[in-house]
Write a protein that holds these residues in place. Structure first.
Motif, PDB file in Angstrom:
ATOM      1  N   PHE A  11       0.661  -0.867  -0.317  1.00  0.00           N
ATOM      2  CA  PHE A  11      -0.240  -0.045   0.508  1.00  0.00           C
ATOM      3  C   PHE A  11       0.740   1.231   0.189  1.00  0.00           C
ATOM      4  CE2 PHE A  11       0.497  -1.045   4.308  1.00  0.00           C
ATOM      5  CZ  PHE A  11       0.854   0.194   5.106  1.00  0.00           C
ATOM      6  N   GLU A  12       0.953   2.262  -0.917  1.00  0.00           N
ATOM      7  CA  GLU A  12       1.288   3.877  -0.435  1.00  0.00           C
ATOM      8  C   GLU A  12       0.466   3.946   0.283  1.00  0.00           C
ATOM      9  OE1 GLU A  12       3.691   4.069  -2.729  1.00  0.00           O
ATOM     10  OE2 GLU A  12       2.639   1.886  -3.470  1.00  0.00           O
ATOM     11  N   ALA A  13       0.760   5.335   1.477  1.00  0.00           N
ATOM     12  CA  ALA A  13       0.486   6.126   1.973  1.00  0.00           C
ATOM     13  C   ALA A  13       2.090   7.045   2.904  1.00  0.00           C
ATOM     14  CB  ALA A  13      -0.187   5.750   3.588  1.00  0.00           C
ATOM     15  N   GLY A  14       1.147   8.666   3.237  1.00  0.00           N
ATOM     16  CA  GLY A  14       2.271   9.216   3.880  1.00  0.00           C
ATOM     17  C   GLY A  14       2.056   9.841   4.738  1.00  0.00           C
ATOM     18  N   HIS A  15       2.897   9.942   5.734  1.00  0.00           N
ATOM     19  CA  HIS A  15       3.269   9.738   7.654  1.00  0.00           C
ATOM     20  C   HIS A  15       3.730  11.263   7.777  1.00  0.00           C
ATOM     21  CE1 HIS A  15       6.213   7.156   9.033  1.00  0.00           C
ATOM     22  NE2 HIS A  15       6.328   7.644   7.723  1.00  0.00           N
ATOM     23  N   ARG A  16       3.765  11.209   9.045  1.00  0.00           N
ATOM     24  CA  ARG A  16       4.841  12.511   9.395  1.00  0.00           C
ATOM     25  C   ARG A  16       5.039  11.590  10.931  1.00  0.00           C
ATOM     26  NH1 ARG A  16       6.059  17.797  12.193  1.00  0.00           N
ATOM     27  NH2 ARG A  16       3.910  17.186  13.625  1.00  0.00           N
ATOM     28  N   VAL A  17       6.300  11.616  11.717  1.00  0.00           N
ATOM     29  CA  VAL A  17       6.520  10.699  12.716  1.00  0.00           C
ATOM     30  C   VAL A  17       7.016  12.172  13.943  1.00  0.00           C
ATOM     31  CG1 VAL A  17       8.206   9.813  14.031  1.00  0.00           C
ATOM     32  CG2 VAL A  17       7.082   8.983  11.410  1.00  0.00           C
ATOM     33  N   TRP A  18       5.654  12.849  13.340  1.00  0.00           N
ATOM     34  CA  TRP A  18       5.655  14.332  14.497  1.00  0.00           C
ATOM     35  C   TRP A  18       6.803  14.681  16.088  1.00  0.00           C
ATOM     36  CZ3 TRP A  18       3.463  15.354  19.220  1.00  0.00           C
ATOM     37  CH2 TRP A  18       2.343  13.892  20.015  1.00  0.00           C
ATOM     38  N   LYS A  19       7.346  13.055  16.466  1.00  0.00           N
ATOM     39  CA  LYS A  19       7.704  12.584  17.940  1.00  0.00           C
ATOM     40  C   LYS A  19       9.229  12.457  17.252  1.00  0.00           C
ATOM     41  CE  LYS A  19       4.349  11.034  20.654  1.00  0.00           C
ATOM     42  NZ  LYS A  19       3.569  10.162  21.609  1.00  0.00           N
ATOM     43  N   ASP A  93      -1.379  14.609  17.023  1.00  0.00           N
ATOM     44  CA  ASP A  93      -0.075  15.513  16.282  1.00  0.00           C
ATOM     45  C   ASP A  93      -0.824  16.714  16.370  1.00  0.00           C
ATOM     46  OD1 ASP A  93       1.164  16.730  14.251  1.00  0.00           O
ATOM     47  OD2 ASP A  93       1.648  15.434  12.676  1.00  0.00           O
ATOM     48  N   PRO A  94       0.123  17.885  16.580  1.00  0.00           N
ATOM     49  CA  PRO A  94       0.259  19.549  16.547  1.00  0.00           C
ATOM     50  C   PRO A  94      -0.758  19.866  15.242  1.00  0.00           C
ATOM     51  CG  PRO A  94       2.197  19.258  17.611  1.00  0.00           C
ATOM     52  CD  PRO A  94       1.730  17.708  17.044  1.00  0.00           C
ATOM     53  N   LEU A  95      -0.345  18.997  13.975  1.00  0.00           N
ATOM     54  CA  LEU A  95      -0.499  19.421  13.149  1.00  0.00           C
ATOM     55  C   LEU A  95      -1.945  19.006  12.865  1.00  0.00           C
ATOM     56  CD1 LEU A  95       2.382  19.473  10.345  1.00  0.00           C
ATOM     57  CD2 LEU A  95       1.647  21.324  11.934  1.00  0.00           C
ATOM     58  N   TYR A  96      -2.679  18.275  13.515  1.00  0.00           N
ATOM     59  CA  TYR A  96      -3.639  17.388  12.678  1.00  0.00           C
ATOM     60  C   TYR A  96      -5.246  18.764  12.668  1.00  0.00           C
ATOM     61  CZ  TYR A  96      -8.489  15.105  13.721  1.00  0.00           C
ATOM     62  OH  TYR A  96      -9.004  14.498  13.147  1.00  0.00           O
ATOM     63  N   PRO A  97      -4.861  19.609  13.452  1.00  0.00           N
ATOM     64  CA  PRO A  97      -5.917  20.114  13.436  1.00  0.00           C
ATOM     65  C   PRO A  97      -5.944  21.133  11.769  1.00  0.00           C
ATOM     66  CG  PRO A  97      -5.152  20.590  15.412  1.00  0.00           C
ATOM     67  CD  PRO A  97      -4.193  19.586  14.996  1.00  0.00           C
ATOM     68  N   LYS A  98      -5.075  21.527  11.983  1.00  0.00           N
ATOM     69  CA  LYS A  98      -4.637  22.297  10.323  1.00  0.00           C
ATOM     70  C   LYS A  98      -4.553  21.136   9.529  1.00  0.00           C
ATOM     71  CE  LYS A  98      -3.209  26.455   9.004  1.00  0.00           C
ATOM     72  NZ  LYS A  98      -4.149  27.877   9.561  1.00  0.00           N
ATOM     73  N   LEU A 108      -7.507  10.907   4.840  1.00  0.00           N
ATOM     74  CA  LEU A 108      -6.423  11.044   6.119  1.00  0.00           C
ATOM     75  C   LEU A 108      -7.373   9.130   6.585  1.00  0.00           C
ATOM     76  CD1 LEU A 108      -7.500  14.435   7.935  1.00  0.00           C
ATOM     77  CD2 LEU A 108      -4.958  13.762   6.600  1.00  0.00           C
ATOM     78  N   PHE A 109      -5.976   9.098   7.374  1.00  0.00           N
ATOM     79  CA  PHE A 109      -6.314   8.197   8.143  1.00  0.00           C
ATOM     80  C   PHE A 109      -5.681   8.303   9.612  1.00  0.00           C
ATOM     81  CE2 PHE A 109      -5.240   3.698   9.953  1.00  0.00           C
ATOM     82  CZ  PHE A 109      -6.935   3.107   9.778  1.00  0.00           C
ATOM     83  N   ILE A 110      -7.091   8.706  10.631  1.00  0.00           N
ATOM     84  CA  ILE A 110      -6.434   8.977  12.041  1.00  0.00           C
ATOM     85  C   ILE A 110      -6.270   7.842  12.642  1.00  0.00           C
ATOM     86  CG2 ILE A 110      -7.192  10.243  13.136  1.00  0.00           C
ATOM     87  CD1 ILE A 110      -9.285  12.539  11.371  1.00  0.00           C
ATOM     88  N   VAL A 111      -5.588   8.309  13.542  1.00  0.00           N
ATOM     89  CA  VAL A 111      -5.354   7.233  14.163  1.00  0.00           C
ATOM     90  C   VAL A 111      -4.683   7.746  15.747  1.00  0.00           C
ATOM     91  CG1 VAL A 111      -4.222   5.643  12.696  1.00  0.00           C
ATOM     92  CG2 VAL A 111      -2.119   6.992  13.828  1.00  0.00           C
ATOM     93  N   ASP A 112      -4.590   6.795  17.064  1.00  0.00           N
ATOM     94  CA  ASP A 112      -4.670   7.566  18.230  1.00  0.00           C
ATOM     95  C   ASP A 112      -2.739   7.195  18.521  1.00  0.00           C
ATOM     96  OD1 ASP A 112      -5.283   5.271  18.304  1.00  0.00           O
ATOM     97  OD2 ASP A 112      -6.139   5.010  20.121  1.00  0.00           O
ATOM     98  N   PHE A 113      -2.098   7.315  17.632  1.00  0.00           N
ATOM     99  CA  PHE A 113      -0.555   7.447  17.315  1.00  0.00           C
ATOM    100  C   PHE A 113       0.263   7.512  16.856  1.00  0.00           C
ATOM    101  CE2 PHE A 113      -2.396   3.676  15.454  1.00  0.00           C
ATOM    102  CZ  PHE A 113      -0.862   3.271  14.097  1.00  0.00           C
ATOM    103  N   CYS A 114       1.517   7.574  17.504  1.00  0.00           N
ATOM    104  CA  CYS A 114       2.621   8.056  16.246  1.00  0.00           C
ATOM    105  C   CYS A 114       2.506   6.979  15.180  1.00  0.00           C
ATOM    106  CB  CYS A 114       4.022   8.782  16.544  1.00  0.00           C
ATOM    107  SG  CYS A 114       4.867   9.652  16.293  1.00  0.00           S
ATOM    108  N   PRO A 115       2.333   7.069  13.741  1.00  0.00           N
ATOM    109  CA  PRO A 115       2.936   6.575  13.323  1.00  0.00           C
ATOM    110  C   PRO A 115       3.880   6.020  12.537  1.00  0.00           C
ATOM    111  CG  PRO A 115       2.466   8.034  11.843  1.00  0.00           C
ATOM    112  CD  PRO A 115       2.410   8.541  13.619  1.00  0.00           C
TER     113      PRO A 115
END
Length: 162
Positions: A11-19, A93-98, A108-115
């Motif tokens: 699968f193809e997906a984007g993410h950001r490891v904000w931590k 993620d602090p950028l999530y609201p934006k 968006l695939f919204i999770v409750d962990f740093c991806p």
């Protein structure tokens, strides 16, 4: 497990490891005096590969652990319709609201962990475990491991509780 099978997915997906902070944590001492960038803080994507390994001590009436098709069916909606070509984002993620406000057109695939690859592997493990439990199959079939490849040279494996 005497018998194991592995089914692969892509699968193809984007993410950001904000931590991500390469100057902190367990590996920081390996850096020496080098001050590295934190590239995974940036929005980026991967051509992920997923390996799902399940096992059993016995074979079913068709002399299989389980048909590969059934593993594919259990994960099809999650992989094909939800995660593939999405941006995986932690709701913390602090950028999530934006993202939610300004990029509502994105899948968006919204999770409750740093991806991270590790966290995605655990998430898929728990998802499949619930599917097997709902089907009454957890007595005979155990998830051995879930491996998520982010790149050709980097993978993470989750094996669950022992």
């Amino acid at each position: 497990m005497r018998y194991e099978i592995t089914k692969k997915f892509k699968f193809e997906a984007g993410h950001r490891v904000w931590k991500q902070n390469l100057m902190a944590g367990k590996g920081a001492k390996l850096m020496g005096n080098e001050i590295p960038p934190n590239p995974c803080l940036n929005i980026h994507g991967h051509s992920y590969k997923l390996e799902v390994t399940v096992g059993s001590d016995t074979l079913n009436e068709q002399e299989m652990v389980i048909d590969f098709y059934h593993i594919k069916a259990a994960l099809k909606d999650l992989i094909d319709n939800q995660i593939d070509h999405s941006f995986i984002i932690d709701k913390n993620d602090p950028l999530y609201p934006k993202f939610k406000e300004d990029f509502g057109f994105l899948k968006l695939f919204i999770v409750d962990f740093c991806p991270t690859a590790e966290a995605i592997a655990k998430f898929i493990y728990e998802f499949l475990e619930k599917k097997l439990e709902e089907a009454g199959l957890l007595e005979d079939i155990k998830i051995v491991s879930i491996t998520v490849w982010e790149t050709e040279t980097g993978k993470a494996t989750y094996k669950g509780e022992k």
